[in-house]
Design a protein around this motif. Structure first.
Motif, PDB file in Angstrom:
ATOM      1  N   GLN A 122       0.820  -1.205   0.000  1.00  0.00           N
ATOM      2  CA  GLN A 122       0.000   0.000   0.000  1.00  0.00           C
ATOM      3  C   GLN A 122       0.856   1.258   0.000  1.00  0.00           C
ATOM      4  N   SER A 123       1.892   1.273   0.816  1.00  0.00           N
ATOM      5  CA  SER A 123       2.742   2.461   0.886  1.00  0.00           C
ATOM      6  C   SER A 123       3.479   2.675  -0.430  1.00  0.00           C
ATOM      7  N   ALA A 124       3.874   1.586  -1.094  1.00  0.00           N
ATOM      8  CA  ALA A 124       4.554   1.711  -2.384  1.00  0.00           C
ATOM      9  C   ALA A 124       3.618   2.278  -3.439  1.00  0.00           C
ATOM     10  N   VAL A 125       2.387   1.790  -3.470  1.00  0.00           N
ATOM     11  CA  VAL A 125       1.409   2.315  -4.426  1.00  0.00           C
ATOM     12  C   VAL A 125       1.214   3.811  -4.210  1.00  0.00           C
ATOM     13  N   GLU A 126       1.055   4.212  -2.960  1.00  0.00           N
ATOM     14  CA  GLU A 126       0.800   5.617  -2.646  1.00  0.00           C
ATOM     15  C   GLU A 126       1.994   6.508  -2.982  1.00  0.00           C
ATOM     16  N   ALA A 127       3.204   5.962  -2.924  1.00  0.00           N
ATOM     17  CA  ALA A 127       4.405   6.762  -3.176  1.00  0.00           C
ATOM     18  C   ALA A 127       4.703   6.932  -4.665  1.00  0.00           C
ATOM     19  N   LEU A 128       4.104   6.131  -5.512  1.00  0.00           N
ATOM     20  CA  LEU A 128       4.348   6.230  -6.945  1.00  0.00           C
ATOM     21  C   LEU A 128       3.614   7.414  -7.555  1.00  0.00           C
ATOM     22  N   SER A 129       4.235   8.090  -8.476  1.00  0.00           N
ATOM     23  CA  SER A 129       3.576   9.163  -9.216  1.00  0.00           C
ATOM     24  C   SER A 129       2.589   8.548 -10.197  1.00  0.00           C
ATOM     25  N   PRO A 130       1.665   9.336 -10.756  1.00  0.00           N
ATOM     26  CA  PRO A 130       0.732   8.781 -11.739  1.00  0.00           C
ATOM     27  C   PRO A 130       1.427   8.097 -12.909  1.00  0.00           C
ATOM     28  N   ALA A 131       2.501   8.685 -13.410  1.00  0.00           N
ATOM     29  CA  ALA A 131       3.224   8.076 -14.531  1.00  0.00           C
ATOM     30  C   ALA A 131       3.903   6.782 -14.097  1.00  0.00           C
ATOM     31  N   GLU A 132       4.422   6.754 -12.879  1.00  0.00           N
ATOM     32  CA  GLU A 132       5.073   5.548 -12.373  1.00  0.00           C
ATOM     33  C   GLU A 132       4.061   4.428 -12.159  1.00  0.00           C
ATOM     34  N   ARG A 133       2.862   4.796 -11.747  1.00  0.00           N
ATOM     35  CA  ARG A 133       1.819   3.773 -11.593  1.00  0.00           C
ATOM     36  C   ARG A 133       1.484   3.176 -12.958  1.00  0.00           C
ATOM     37  N   ALA A 134       1.325   4.043 -13.939  1.00  0.00           N
ATOM     38  CA  ALA A 134       1.026   3.556 -15.288  1.00  0.00           C
ATOM     39  C   ALA A 134       2.156   2.676 -15.802  1.00  0.00           C
ATOM     40  N   GLY A 135       3.409   3.053 -15.503  1.00  0.00           N
ATOM     41  CA  GLY A 135       4.555   2.281 -15.956  1.00  0.00           C
ATOM     42  C   GLY A 135       4.596   0.880 -15.386  1.00  0.00           C
ATOM     43  N   GLN A 136       4.057   0.706 -14.181  1.00  0.00           N
ATOM     44  CA  GLN A 136       4.015  -0.622 -13.577  1.00  0.00           C
ATOM     45  C   GLN A 136       3.029  -1.539 -14.293  1.00  0.00           C
ATOM     46  N   LEU A 137       2.200  -0.964 -15.156  1.00  0.00           N
ATOM     47  CA  LEU A 137       1.176  -1.742 -15.853  1.00  0.00           C
ATOM     48  C   LEU A 137       1.544  -2.047 -17.298  1.00  0.00           C
ATOM     49  N   VAL A 138       2.781  -1.734 -17.680  1.00  0.00           N
ATOM     50  CA  VAL A 138       3.220  -1.975 -19.054  1.00  0.00           C
ATOM     51  C   VAL A 138       4.452  -2.876 -19.060  1.00  0.00           C
ATOM     52  N   MET A 139       4.402  -3.920 -19.873  1.00  0.00           N
ATOM     53  CA  MET A 139       5.528  -4.843 -20.067  1.00  0.00           C
ATOM     54  C   MET A 139       6.024  -4.685 -21.498  1.00  0.00           C
ATOM     55  N   ALA A 140       7.294  -4.293 -21.662  1.00  0.00           N
ATOM     56  CA  ALA A 140       7.850  -4.059 -22.991  1.00  0.00           C
ATOM     57  C   ALA A 140       8.789  -5.174 -23.403  1.00  0.00           C
ATOM     58  N   GLY A 141       8.819  -5.452 -24.688  1.00  0.00           N
ATOM     59  CA  GLY A 141       9.700  -6.478 -25.200  1.00  0.00           C
ATOM     60  C   GLY A 141      11.133  -6.002 -25.315  1.00  0.00           C
ATOM     61  N   THR A 142      12.056  -6.944 -25.200  1.00  0.00           N
ATOM     62  CA  THR A 142      13.482  -6.682 -25.410  1.00  0.00           C
ATOM     63  C   THR A 142      14.115  -7.964 -25.937  1.00  0.00           C
ATOM     64  N   PRO A 143      15.096  -7.861 -26.847  1.00  0.00           N
ATOM     65  CA  PRO A 143      15.677  -9.074 -27.429  1.00  0.00           C
ATOM     66  C   PRO A 143      16.361  -9.946 -26.391  1.00  0.00           C
ATOM     67  N   LEU A 144      16.140 -11.227 -26.484  1.00  0.00           N
ATOM     68  CA  LEU A 144      16.773 -12.176 -25.573  1.00  0.00           C
ATOM     69  C   LEU A 144      18.291 -12.126 -25.706  1.00  0.00           C
ATOM     70  N   THR A 145      18.767 -11.778 -26.886  1.00  0.00           N
ATOM     71  CA  THR A 145      20.211 -11.713 -27.129  1.00  0.00           C
ATOM     72  C   THR A 145      20.844 -10.401 -26.656  1.00  0.00           C
ATOM     73  N   ASP A 146      20.012  -9.446 -26.230  1.00  0.00           N
ATOM     74  CA  ASP A 146      20.508  -8.137 -25.789  1.00  0.00           C
ATOM     75  C   ASP A 146      19.517  -7.579 -24.771  1.00  0.00           C
ATOM     76  N   ALA A 147      19.363  -8.290 -23.669  1.00  0.00           N
ATOM     77  CA  ALA A 147      18.273  -8.030 -22.728  1.00  0.00           C
ATOM     78  C   ALA A 147      18.267  -6.613 -22.171  1.00  0.00           C
ATOM     79  N   ASP A 148      19.443  -6.029 -21.954  1.00  0.00           N
ATOM     80  CA  ASP A 148      19.481  -4.708 -21.329  1.00  0.00           C
ATOM     81  C   ASP A 148      19.382  -3.558 -22.330  1.00  0.00           C
TER      82      ASP A 148
END
Length: 436
Positions: A90-116
């Protein structure tokens, strides 16, 4: 998705199996969070005005309050560890900004051969999850070094690490293969193994994933393909991704694989709800994919229920349309599928995620940002886009909608709570002195 190929405190009776449905492990934590973590025990009813047996009461009975019909037994106490975990979320949710909350709801792809290579996208958009796509036989040690470079998010005194997911089913859909990874049999073969063998083999490759820093497998496939129709079912049957042609066989396998994954610290993702076993097109490569047979009380939902009961951390939603459940919306945008059927009727309170909605042909007629907004509005939580360049559009759309719509904002908060509860279970969310 075929990459590179083209229970909580609320227990209810299962309409499919005639037994209680238990939600995701950690749903108790989620329930506490949403309830404000209240755990004060009820006060004992006063007995001073009640005469003891054999004694004469001097109190006028007309002045006594009516007898309570409720049990006088004290309320059950809440495990302090559970309370602490809920408070952390609960405290983590409350501390996140609106954009950070939205970011927690998105999973982006990245190549397995170059993960970072996705690091800059993650930082710019506050992303909380990545999907490793492609095929590779690279070492677990080398992969883990790159995964360790993926950025975390600070939220007050909490640290939130990213979910790292992969497609590791077996057969054609085995992202890490060759060398020490070996070759995993396709699910159709795995479904013929004994329960003991299936559990043991799943445990072996789950440990391999965990050692590489992968915390989530987008498996197992709970779709059942009717016997004799495999060649007419391009997303599942053609590749033998199903564990069998009857729901009993598939349910047994789903229970075994889900349990083994979760036991070995890899989040299991049961997919593709409410089933792709009876469609004749692939949602990755075709639009207008329609299932004309599945109903809200269909026997083909039993394997999904088995995964839920076994403690699956996530359920992936199909992008097909199910005419006998919601003829007007694709499942990924349907509150009838996600909220009414999966969450309420089947009792699942964990994380619900999309199949790929970044490049899939099934959703290209909907603007990228609206794909994310409509999914969350329908009751979903985590939006997967294999093309990472779609992530910002989705994050911004979620943020803007939440800023002007209170009801949607509440849904975003509930989704972030579910995602962070799952992360905490996986050891990816730590607060204060609990941090390593």
């Amino acid at each position: 998705m075929i990459d590179a190929l083209g229970p909580g405190p609320d227990r209810r009776r299962s309409h499919l199996q005639g037994r209680p449905i238990s939600g995701l492990t950690g749903a108790v934590v989620l329930g506490l969070v949403l309830a404000g973590c209240s755990s004060a025990p009820s006060t004992a009813s006063g007995n001073d005005s009640i005469a003891q047996p054999g004694a004469t009461s001097t109190t006028d009975s007309r002045a006594l309050p009516p007898e309570s019909t409720e049990s006088s037994s004290p309320s059950p106490t809440v495990d302090p560890a559970v309370e602490q975990a809920a408070a952390c979320v609960q405290s983590a949710v409350e501390a996140l900004s609106p954009a950070e909350r939205a970011g927690q709801l998105v999973m982006a792809g990245t190549p397995l051969t170059d993960a970072d290579s996705v690091v800059s996208v993650m930082r710019k958009n506050h992303l909380g999850s990545v999907f490793l796509h492609g095929r590779s036989g690279r070492s677990a040690a080398g992969l883990k070094q790159e995964i360790n470079r993926l950025p975390s998010v600070r939220a007050g005194d909490a640290t939130i690490e990213p979910l790292v997911s992969i497609d590791q089913e077996g057969g054609a859909v085995q992202s890490l293969r060759g060398g020490r990874w070996g070759t995993l049999a396709k699910a159709r073969v795995q479904g013929t193994w004994s329960t003991a063998r299936l559990s043991r083999m799943t445990g072996i490759w789950a440990k391999q994933l965990s050692r590489a820093g992968i915390t989530m497998d987008l498996a197992p496939v709970a779709d059942t393909v009717p016997s004799g129709t495999e060649r007419r079912n391009p997303p599942i049957g053609v590749f033998g991704r199903e564990y069998g042609t009857d729901t009993t066989t598939v349910s047994r396998a789903i229970t075994t694989v889900t349990t083994a994954l979760e036991k070995n610290k890899v989040i299991a993702t049961v997919k593709h709800f409410p089933g792709l076993g009876r469609v004749t097109k692939n949602t990755d490569t075709s639009s207008g994919v329609v299932d004309t047979r599945t109903t809200a009380n269909d026997a083909y939902l039993r394997p999904f229920q088995a995964g839920i009961d076994a403690g699956a951390g996530a359920v992936m939603i199909s992008s097909a349309t199910y005419r006998r459940i919601d003829p007007d919306n694709r499942a990924v945008f349907s509150s009838k599928v996600i909220t009414d059927l999966l969450r309420e009727q089947m009792g699942y309170q964990g994380v619900v995620m999309t199949d790929d909605v970044g490049a899939a042909k099934a959703v290209t007629d909907v603007a990228a940002g609206q794909r994310a907004v409509r999914f969350i509005n329908a009751g979903g939580d985590l939006v997967l886009t294999v093309p990472s360049d779609q992530a910002r559009t989705m994050m911004v759309a979620i943020t803007k909608k939440a800023a002007v719509n209170k009801n949607f904002s509440k849904k975003v908060d509930a989704s972030v709570t579910r995602v962070l509860t799952l992360k905490q279970k996986a050891g990816l969310l730590t607060c204060g002195k609990n941090q390593n």
